[in-house]
Design a protein around this motif. Structure first.
Motif, PDB file in Angstrom:
ATOM      1  N   ARG A 162       5.538  18.443 -15.815  1.00 27.63           N
ATOM      2  CA  ARG A 162       5.253  18.551 -17.251  1.00 27.63           C
ATOM      3  C   ARG A 162       4.281  19.695 -17.528  1.00 27.63           C
ATOM      4  N   ARG A 163       3.277  19.841 -16.672  1.00 26.69           N
ATOM      5  CA  ARG A 163       2.296  20.913 -16.846  1.00 26.69           C
ATOM      6  C   ARG A 163       2.956  22.278 -16.704  1.00 26.69           C
ATOM      7  N   ARG A 164       3.798  22.440 -15.670  1.00 28.05           N
ATOM      8  CA  ARG A 164       4.496  23.717 -15.473  1.00 28.05           C
ATOM      9  C   ARG A 164       5.438  24.025 -16.637  1.00 28.05           C
ATOM     10  N   VAL A 182       0.841  -1.198   0.000  1.00 30.41           N
ATOM     11  CA  VAL A 182       0.000   0.000   0.000  1.00 30.41           C
ATOM     12  C   VAL A 182       0.879   1.253   0.000  1.00 30.41           C
ATOM     13  N   VAL A 183       1.902   1.245   0.821  1.00 23.48           N
ATOM     14  CA  VAL A 183       2.815   2.387   0.892  1.00 23.48           C
ATOM     15  C   VAL A 183       3.518   2.568  -0.448  1.00 23.48           C
ATOM     16  N   ALA A 184       3.961   1.484  -1.059  1.00 21.94           N
ATOM     17  CA  ALA A 184       4.648   1.558  -2.358  1.00 21.94           C
ATOM     18  C   ALA A 184       3.720   2.125  -3.422  1.00 21.94           C
ATOM     19  N   GLU A 185       2.437   1.755  -3.410  1.00 18.48           N
ATOM     20  CA  GLU A 185       1.462   2.284  -4.371  1.00 18.48           C
ATOM     21  C   GLU A 185       1.263   3.783  -4.164  1.00 18.48           C
ATOM     22  N   ARG A 186       1.174   4.199  -2.908  1.00 20.81           N
ATOM     23  CA  ARG A 186       0.990   5.629  -2.625  1.00 20.81           C
ATOM     24  C   ARG A 186       2.213   6.441  -3.055  1.00 20.81           C
ATOM     25  N   ILE A 187       3.391   5.894  -2.832  1.00 22.77           N
ATOM     26  CA  ILE A 187       4.609   6.584  -3.252  1.00 22.77           C
ATOM     27  C   ILE A 187       4.653   6.695  -4.767  1.00 22.77           C
ATOM     28  N   ALA A 188       4.294   5.621  -5.457  1.00 18.46           N
ATOM     29  CA  ALA A 188       4.281   5.647  -6.923  1.00 18.46           C
ATOM     30  C   ALA A 188       3.261   6.665  -7.436  1.00 18.46           C
ATOM     31  N   ARG A 246       2.081  12.081  -9.751  1.00 12.60           N
ATOM     32  CA  ARG A 246       1.488  13.420  -9.651  1.00 12.60           C
ATOM     33  C   ARG A 246       2.558  14.497  -9.766  1.00 12.60           C
ATOM     34  N   ILE A 247       3.679  14.279  -9.108  1.00  8.11           N
ATOM     35  CA  ILE A 247       4.775  15.254  -9.161  1.00  8.11           C
ATOM     36  C   ILE A 247       5.278  15.399 -10.586  1.00  8.11           C
ATOM     37  N   GLU A 248       5.465  14.290 -11.270  1.00  3.49           N
ATOM     38  CA  GLU A 248       5.950  14.328 -12.657  1.00  3.49           C
ATOM     39  C   GLU A 248       4.932  15.007 -13.580  1.00  3.49           C
TER      40      GLU A 248
END
Length: 71
Positions: free
Chosen positions: A23-25, A6-12, A17-19
């Motif tokens: 890209r949006r910025r 679960v933690v690994a999924e949240r980190i991914a 989202r960060i990536e």
């Protein structure tokens, strides 16, 4: 499914989202640069068209301000 999964999924998901935000910025910054370049080019075209035929620039700033130095 354990806690580590679960933690690994949240980190991914957070990394995705960060990536996506990066890209949006980057896309917005590129669009801004294109817009600024277009605006600058238009300003130069406007200045060139404001010149008289003898090559001197018209004094549009003093007439726009409505003030004269010798008043």
């Amino acid at each position: 499914m354990n806690v580590d999964d679960v933690v690994a999924e949240r980190i991914a998901a957070a990394r995705a989202r960060i990536e996506a935000n990066k890209r949006r910025r980057a896309a917005l910054a590129a669009a801004r640069q294109r817009g600024l370049a277009h605006r600058h080019a238009q300003k130069l075209r406007n200045q060139a068209s404001a010149r008289t035929t003898d090559g001197t620039a018209e004094d549009s700033l003093s007439s726009a301000n409505g003030t004269e130095e010798n008043e």
